[in-house]
Design a protein around this motif. Structure first.
Motif, PDB file in Angstrom:
ATOM      1  N   LEU A  29       0.831  -1.203   0.000  1.00 42.63           N
ATOM      2  CA  LEU A  29       0.000   0.000   0.000  1.00 42.63           C
ATOM      3  C   LEU A  29       0.871   1.262   0.000  1.00 42.63           C
ATOM      4  N   GLY A  30       2.039   1.172   0.636  1.00 42.83           N
ATOM      5  CA  GLY A  30       2.945   2.315   0.672  1.00 42.83           C
ATOM      6  C   GLY A  30       3.465   2.682  -0.718  1.00 42.83           C
ATOM      7  N   THR A  31       3.591   1.666  -1.585  1.00 45.00           N
ATOM      8  CA  THR A  31       4.127   1.949  -2.919  1.00 45.00           C
ATOM      9  C   THR A  31       3.129   2.729  -3.763  1.00 45.00           C
ATOM     10  N   LEU A  32       1.859   2.723  -3.340  1.00 42.99           N
ATOM     11  CA  LEU A  32       0.849   3.463  -4.114  1.00 42.99           C
ATOM     12  C   LEU A  32       1.103   4.972  -4.078  1.00 42.99           C
ATOM     13  N   MET A  33       1.915   5.422  -3.128  1.00 44.09           N
ATOM     14  CA  MET A  33       2.259   6.850  -3.105  1.00 44.09           C
ATOM     15  C   MET A  33       3.077   7.203  -4.346  1.00 44.09           C
ATOM     16  N   PHE A  34       3.773   6.224  -4.888  1.00 51.56           N
ATOM     17  CA  PHE A  34       4.517   6.441  -6.134  1.00 51.56           C
ATOM     18  C   PHE A  34       3.529   6.743  -7.260  1.00 51.56           C
ATOM     19  N   LEU A  35       2.458   5.944  -7.312  1.00 51.11           N
ATOM     20  CA  LEU A  35       1.436   6.159  -8.343  1.00 51.11           C
ATOM     21  C   LEU A  35       0.763   7.509  -8.142  1.00 51.11           C
ATOM     22  N   ALA A  36       0.493   7.845  -6.886  1.00 47.14           N
ATOM     23  CA  ALA A  36      -0.162   9.124  -6.581  1.00 47.14           C
ATOM     24  C   ALA A  36       0.719  10.286  -7.026  1.00 47.14           C
ATOM     25  N   GLY A  37       2.002  10.191  -6.778  1.00 49.24           N
ATOM     26  CA  GLY A  37       2.925  11.249  -7.190  1.00 49.24           C
ATOM     27  C   GLY A  37       2.981  11.376  -8.706  1.00 49.24           C
ATOM     28  N   ASN A  38       3.004  10.239  -9.389  1.00 49.99           N
ATOM     29  CA  ASN A  38       2.994  10.258 -10.859  1.00 49.99           C
ATOM     30  C   ASN A  38       1.734  10.935 -11.363  1.00 49.99           C
ATOM     31  N   TYR A  39       0.626  10.616 -10.707  1.00 47.28           N
ATOM     32  CA  TYR A  39      -0.674  11.164 -11.105  1.00 47.28           C
ATOM     33  C   TYR A  39      -0.674  12.682 -10.991  1.00 47.28           C
ATOM     34  N   ILE A  40      -0.187  13.170  -9.860  1.00 50.67           N
ATOM     35  CA  ILE A  40      -0.158  14.629  -9.647  1.00 50.67           C
ATOM     36  C   ILE A  40       0.792  15.281 -10.644  1.00 50.67           C
ATOM     37  N   GLU A  41       1.964  14.706 -10.818  1.00 52.93           N
ATOM     38  CA  GLU A  41       2.942  15.357 -11.689  1.00 52.93           C
ATOM     39  C   GLU A  41       2.531  15.261 -13.161  1.00 52.93           C
ATOM     40  N   SER A  42       1.661  14.319 -13.481  1.00 52.37           N
ATOM     41  CA  SER A  42       1.167  14.226 -14.856  1.00 52.37           C
ATOM     42  C   SER A  42       0.404  15.482 -15.234  1.00 52.37           C
ATOM     43  N   LEU A 332       7.007   7.444 -14.488  1.00 50.08           N
ATOM     44  CA  LEU A 332       8.021   7.785 -13.473  1.00 50.08           C
ATOM     45  C   LEU A 332       8.045   9.290 -13.312  1.00 50.08           C
ATOM     46  N   SER A 333       8.099   9.768 -12.093  1.00 54.23           N
ATOM     47  CA  SER A 333       8.160  11.210 -11.883  1.00 54.23           C
ATOM     48  C   SER A 333       8.936  11.493 -10.606  1.00 54.23           C
ATOM     49  N   GLU A 334       9.426  12.706 -10.535  1.00 52.18           N
ATOM     50  CA  GLU A 334      10.182  13.115  -9.340  1.00 52.18           C
ATOM     51  C   GLU A 334       9.274  13.091  -8.119  1.00 52.18           C
ATOM     52  N   MET A 335       8.076  13.574  -8.280  1.00 53.26           N
ATOM     53  CA  MET A 335       7.135  13.622  -7.157  1.00 53.26           C
ATOM     54  C   MET A 335       6.786  12.201  -6.702  1.00 53.26           C
ATOM     55  N   GLY A 336       6.634  11.321  -7.671  1.00 53.04           N
ATOM     56  CA  GLY A 336       6.322   9.939  -7.339  1.00 53.04           C
ATOM     57  C   GLY A 336       7.439   9.303  -6.532  1.00 53.04           C
ATOM     58  N   VAL A 337       8.668   9.525  -6.980  1.00 56.48           N
ATOM     59  CA  VAL A 337       9.813   8.926  -6.289  1.00 56.48           C
ATOM     60  C   VAL A 337       9.962   9.505  -4.885  1.00 56.48           C
ATOM     61  N   ILE A 338       9.873  10.821  -4.784  1.00 51.39           N
ATOM     62  CA  ILE A 338      10.038  11.455  -3.465  1.00 51.39           C
ATOM     63  C   ILE A 338       8.910  11.045  -2.527  1.00 51.39           C
ATOM     64  N   GLY A 339       7.672  11.046  -3.067  1.00 47.35           N
ATOM     65  CA  GLY A 339       6.530  10.629  -2.244  1.00 47.35           C
ATOM     66  C   GLY A 339       6.689   9.207  -1.744  1.00 47.35           C
ATOM     67  N   PHE A 340       7.158   8.338  -2.621  1.00 43.76           N
ATOM     68  CA  PHE A 340       7.375   6.936  -2.268  1.00 43.76           C
ATOM     69  C   PHE A 340       8.458   6.805  -1.196  1.00 43.76           C
ATOM     70  N   VAL A 341       9.560   7.504  -1.398  1.00 40.43           N
ATOM     71  CA  VAL A 341      10.683   7.424  -0.446  1.00 40.43           C
ATOM     72  C   VAL A 341      10.261   7.926   0.934  1.00 40.43           C
ATOM     73  N   ILE A 342       9.542   9.042   0.966  1.00 35.87           N
ATOM     74  CA  ILE A 342       9.084   9.601   2.262  1.00 35.87           C
ATOM     75  C   ILE A 342       8.188   8.590   2.962  1.00 35.87           C
ATOM     76  N   CYS A 343       7.239   8.036   2.200  1.00 37.13           N
ATOM     77  CA  CYS A 343       6.299   7.087   2.784  1.00 37.13           C
ATOM     78  C   CYS A 343       7.037   5.856   3.321  1.00 37.13           C
ATOM     79  N   GLU A 344       7.933   5.320   2.519  1.00 33.29           N
ATOM     80  CA  GLU A 344       8.665   4.115   2.932  1.00 33.29           C
ATOM     81  C   GLU A 344       9.531   4.394   4.157  1.00 33.29           C
ATOM     82  N   ALA A 345      10.171   5.551   4.154  1.00 38.18           N
ATOM     83  CA  ALA A 345      11.039   5.894   5.288  1.00 38.18           C
ATOM     84  C   ALA A 345      10.223   5.995   6.567  1.00 38.18           C
ATOM     85  N   LEU A 346       9.068   6.634   6.475  1.00 38.66           N
ATOM     86  CA  LEU A 346       8.241   6.815   7.680  1.00 38.66           C
ATOM     87  C   LEU A 346       7.656   5.497   8.158  1.00 38.66           C
ATOM     88  N   ILE A 347       7.494   4.555   7.247  1.00 39.34           N
ATOM     89  CA  ILE A 347       6.987   3.243   7.659  1.00 39.34           C
ATOM     90  C   ILE A 347       8.120   2.385   8.200  1.00 39.34           C
TER      91      ILE A 347
END
Lengths: 367, 230
Positions: A29-42, A332-347
Motif C-alpha cells: 500500500l505504501g508503494t501506491l504513493m509512487f502512483l499518486a505522485g505520478n498522477y499529480i505530476e502528470s 516515473l516522476s520526481e514527485m512519485g519517487v520522493i513521495g514513495f521514499v518519504i512514505c517508505e522511510a516513515l513506515i
C-alpha cells in the motif's frame, strides 16, 4: 538439508508464508504513493511544451502608459537592428488559449500564440521545431496538436466560434493539426491595425539568458516584457506539491501505525524465539540485523510487486483512457519517487528500530 | 571450572524490603561431571544458573569461569562465551515452531553448514530420533522428542558446559530417565549442570547442591556416599 540458513530472513519468510503475505500486502500500500505522485505530476506534463516554447520566445508588448507608442516603436527598432535577435509582430488583442481537460480532470487553459500571417507562424514554428502541413492555413485559422485535438474532440475543418472567448470575433477553423504534443493554441489573425506585440527569439540564446538580454535591451522604455510561462505557472503549482507531500506524510503515518501494530503482534509471538537466540549467544547486533533483514526483505518484495502492478496499471490506463484524450499518465516522476521514499522511510525506519530494539532485549529468563 | 564467591542477586534494591534471590552464595565446581542443583520453588536455583551462564549479572560477588571473571565482562564477551562455551536446555524446549528438528539444532551451530548438518544428524540419531523425524516440525513431535531435539541443539557446538533448567519437568518418567541418561553420558567429558526440584531425576549426579532461600544449604557427592555405604 535446507538450502537456506535457518537464521536468515528468507527462511522465516519461506516458512511463514501467510504472515509474510499479509505484511507484504500492507507494505505494498505504501508503494501506491509512487502512483499518486505520478498522477499529480502528470498534471504538469501538458505544460512541458508550453514551458519549452516560452523559454525560446519572449513576448514583448505595449504598455498602457506609452500613449503614443513611441517607446514600443523604438524598442521594435532596436530589436530589428540587433543581429542576435529575430522577431515577428503579433496582434495586441490577447486571445486566450482553448481550455482542455487535464489528467486531474481539471479544466486548464493553455497558452495562445497569435500570428499575423502564415509566414510569421512558419518562422516561429521553424524555431520551435514544429513541422506540418499548413497549406490550408489562412486568416482565422487555428492550429493545434493531435493530442489537443483528441482532448477536445476536434478534427481538421472543425469550426470554433467566439463564444469560447469574447475577444474572438467571428469563427475560426481548425486548419492544421501538428504532432508537437503541446496544448497551446496557435491562431492566425491578420491584424495590421493593432500590432502591439513582438514575438522575439534567438538562435543563440534561450531561457533566462534570452529574457535578461531582451530586458536589458528594453531598458527604461515603456515596454512590457511578459514573464516566462515557467515563472508564471510553476508557483501556482506549488500548492499541489504542498498538498501532495502533506497527504503523503499523513498516509505514511497512518500506514506506519497500522503496519506497526500488525508487526508488533507477530513479533510479540516470537519473543521467546529471540530470547532463545540470545541465550544461545547470538549478539544483539545479530538480532537487530535479522529483524531488519526480515522487514526490508518483505518490503523489497512489496516494492517489486508494486512496481509491476503500477507499471501495468499505468500502461493500461494510458492505452484505454488517457492517450485517446491526448493525455498521459507518467510512468516515473520526481514527485512519485520522493513521495514513495518519504512514505517508505516513515513506515520502515520506526518499524526496524523499534522491533530490532525490542527483540534484541528478549530475555529467556523472564519467560 | 566455576568458582562462585559471595554471589548475591538482589531485587527491589531501592525498597526497604530487598528481595534476595541469591544471598552470599559460594560454590566451586569441577571441569567435568553431572551437577544437580536442587531446592524448593523460590530457592534461587534458576537465578544461580542464569548468573553462572551469563544470562544475568549478579548484584554482588564474583563468578570465575575457567580463570575468567564473568561479572565484569562486556555484553559482547558474555555473548561470545555463551555461543562458544555454553549450551542450554530449558524446561519448555523452546524450539522454534516453524523450523524443522534439524534446523532447530543447526540454528545454534557455529561453522560450516554441511558439517553442522552432519553433526546434527549424528546427535539426533544418538538421541533416538529417526531420520524421517529430522524434517518434522515441533508440532509433529512428542514432548520427549522435542526435549531431545533441544538437547541436540545444546550439544551442537560441543560446549564445555551445558545448563539444563528443569529439563524433565514436562516429560513422563520414561522420557525423563532417557534425557538424564543422555546428559549423564555427556557429562563424562564435560560439565553438565541440572537445576530441578525433583530429586528422583538426580539419582546419577556426581555432585548434589542443595539450596534454600538463596543460600547453599548443603553440597555433597552422592556417588561417593553410596560407595562408602557399600
Amino acid at each position: 538439508m535446507s538450502k537456506l540458513n535457518p537464521f536468515s530472513a528468507l527462511y522465516y519468510m519461506k516458512e511463514n508464508k501467510g504472515r509474510t503475505a499479509l505484511l507484504i500486502f500492507m507494505m505494498f500500500l505504501g508503494t501506491l504513493m509512487f502512483l499518486a505522485g505520478n498522477y499529480i505530476e502528470s498534471q504538469f506534463y501538458t505544460f512541458e511544451k508550453e514551458f519549452e516554447y516560452s523559454d525560446k520566445l519572449v513576448v514583448a508588448g505595449l504598455q498602457s502608459t506609452d500613449e503614443e507608442f513611441k517607446d514600443f516603436a523604438a524598442f521594435a527598432e532596436d530589436v530589428s537592428e540587433d543581429e542576435n535577435l529575430e522577431f515577428v509582430y503579433s496582434s495586441a488583442l490577447g486571445f486566450s488559449g482553448m481550455q482542455y481537460g487535464s489528467v486531474l480532470n481539471l479544466e486548464v487553459g493553455g497558452w495562445a500564440y497569435v500570428f499575423n500571417s502564415v509566414s510569421d507562424m512558419q518562422k516561429v514554428f521553424n524555431h520551435f521545431g514544429i513541422e506540418g502541413d499548413f497549406s490550408n492555413c489562412k486568416h482565422r485559422s487555428i492550429i493545434i496538436s493531435k493530442d489537443f485535438a483528441n482532448n477536445k474532440g476536434l478534427e481538421l475543418g472543425d469550426v470554433i466560434d467566439h463564444s469560447f472567448d469574447s475577444k474572438l470575433d467571428g469563427e475560426y477553423t481548425v486548419d492544421a493539426i501538428i504532432s508537437d504534443g503541446s496544448f497551446c493554441t496557435f491562431y492566425i489573425y491578420e491584424d495590421y491595425d493593432s500590432l502591439g506585440r513582438l514575438y522575439i527569439y534567438s538562435d543563440t540564446m534561450e531561457g533566462e539568458e534570452l529574457y535578461d538580454y531582451v530586458r536589458n535591451l528594453a531598458g527604461d522604455k515603456k515596454v512590457q516584457i511578459f514573464a516566462s510561462e515557467t515563472d508564471t505557472i510553476m508557483p501556482q503549482f506549488s500548492i499541489f506539491y504542498v498538498i501532495f507531500y502533506a497527504v503523503d506524510i499523513l498516509i505514511a503515518v497512518v500506514l506506519s501505525v497500522t503496519i506497526n501494530s500488525v508487526v508488533t503482534g507477530q513479533y510479540m509471538k516470537r519473543t521467546y524465539e529471540f530470547g532463545v537466540y540470545r541465550a544461545l549467544g547470538r549478539s544483539r547486533k545479530d538480532i537487530k540485523k535479522k529483524v531488519a533483514a526480515e522487514i526490508i526483505s518483505m518490503n523489497i518484495i512489496a516494492c517489486i510487486i508494486g512496481a509491476v502492478l503500477i507499471f501495468l496499471f499505468t500502461y493500461l490506463i494510458n492505452e484505454l483512457y488517457y492517450h485517446p484524450q491526448g493525455l498521459h499518465l507518467l510512468f516515473l516522476s520526481e514527485m512519485g519517487v520522493i513521495g514513495f521514499v518519504i512514505c517508505e522511510a516513515l513506515i520502515l525506519i520506526p518499524l526496524i528500530i523499534s522491533k530490532g530494539i525490542k527483540m534484541s532485549k528478549a530475555d529467556v529468563t523472564e519467560f | 571450572m566455576f568458582e562462585i564467591k559471595n554471589v548475591s542477586m538482589i531485587y527491589d534494591m531501592n525498597s526497604d524490603e530487598k528481595l534476595y534471590a541469591l544471598n552470599g552464595f559460594n560454590l566451586t565446581l569441577p571441569d567435568t561431571g553431572l551437577v544437580g542443583i536442587i531446592g524448593p520453588s523460590g530457592s534461587g536455583k534458576s537465578t544461580l544458573m542464569y548468573c553462572m551462564s551469563t544470562l544475568k549479572r549478579p548484584t554482588e560477588g564474583s563468578i570465575v569461569y575457567d580463570g575468567q571473571e564473568l561479572t565484569g565482562l562486556s555484553n559482547k564477551q558474555r555473548e561470545n562465551i555463551r555461543r562458544n562455551e555454553f549450551g542450554f536446555v530449558f524446561q519448555k524446549h523452546y524450539l522454534v515452531p516453524y523450523m524443522t528438528a534439524m534446523d532447530n539444532v543447526t540454528v545454534a551451530g557455529i561453522g560450516d553448514r554441511k558439517e553442522l548438518y552432519k553433526k546434527g544428524a549424528e546427535y539426533l540419531s544418538l538421541l533416538g530420533l529417526k531420520k524421517r523425524e529430522f524434517n518434522k516440525r515441533p508440532s509433529k513431535l512428542s514432548g520427549g522428542q522435542c526435549q531431545r531435539v533441544a538437547i541436540a541443539r545444546a550439544m551442537i557446538n560441543n560446549p564445555r558446559v551445558i545448563f539444563a533448567d528443569e529439563p524433565t519437568a514436562s516429560l513422563d518418567h520414561e522420557n525423563a530417565f532417557r534425557v538424564m541418561k543422555i546428559l549423564k553420558k555427556y557429562s563424562e567429558e564435560r560439565l553438565v549442570i541440572v537445576v530441578t526440584h525433583d530429586r528422583s531425576v538426580l539419582s546419577d549426579v556426581d555432585i548434589m547442591v542443595e539450596m534454600w532461600d538463596g543460600k547453599l544449604s548443603n553440597t555433597y557427592m552422592p556417588m561417593s556416599e553410596r560407595e562408602n555405604y557399600e
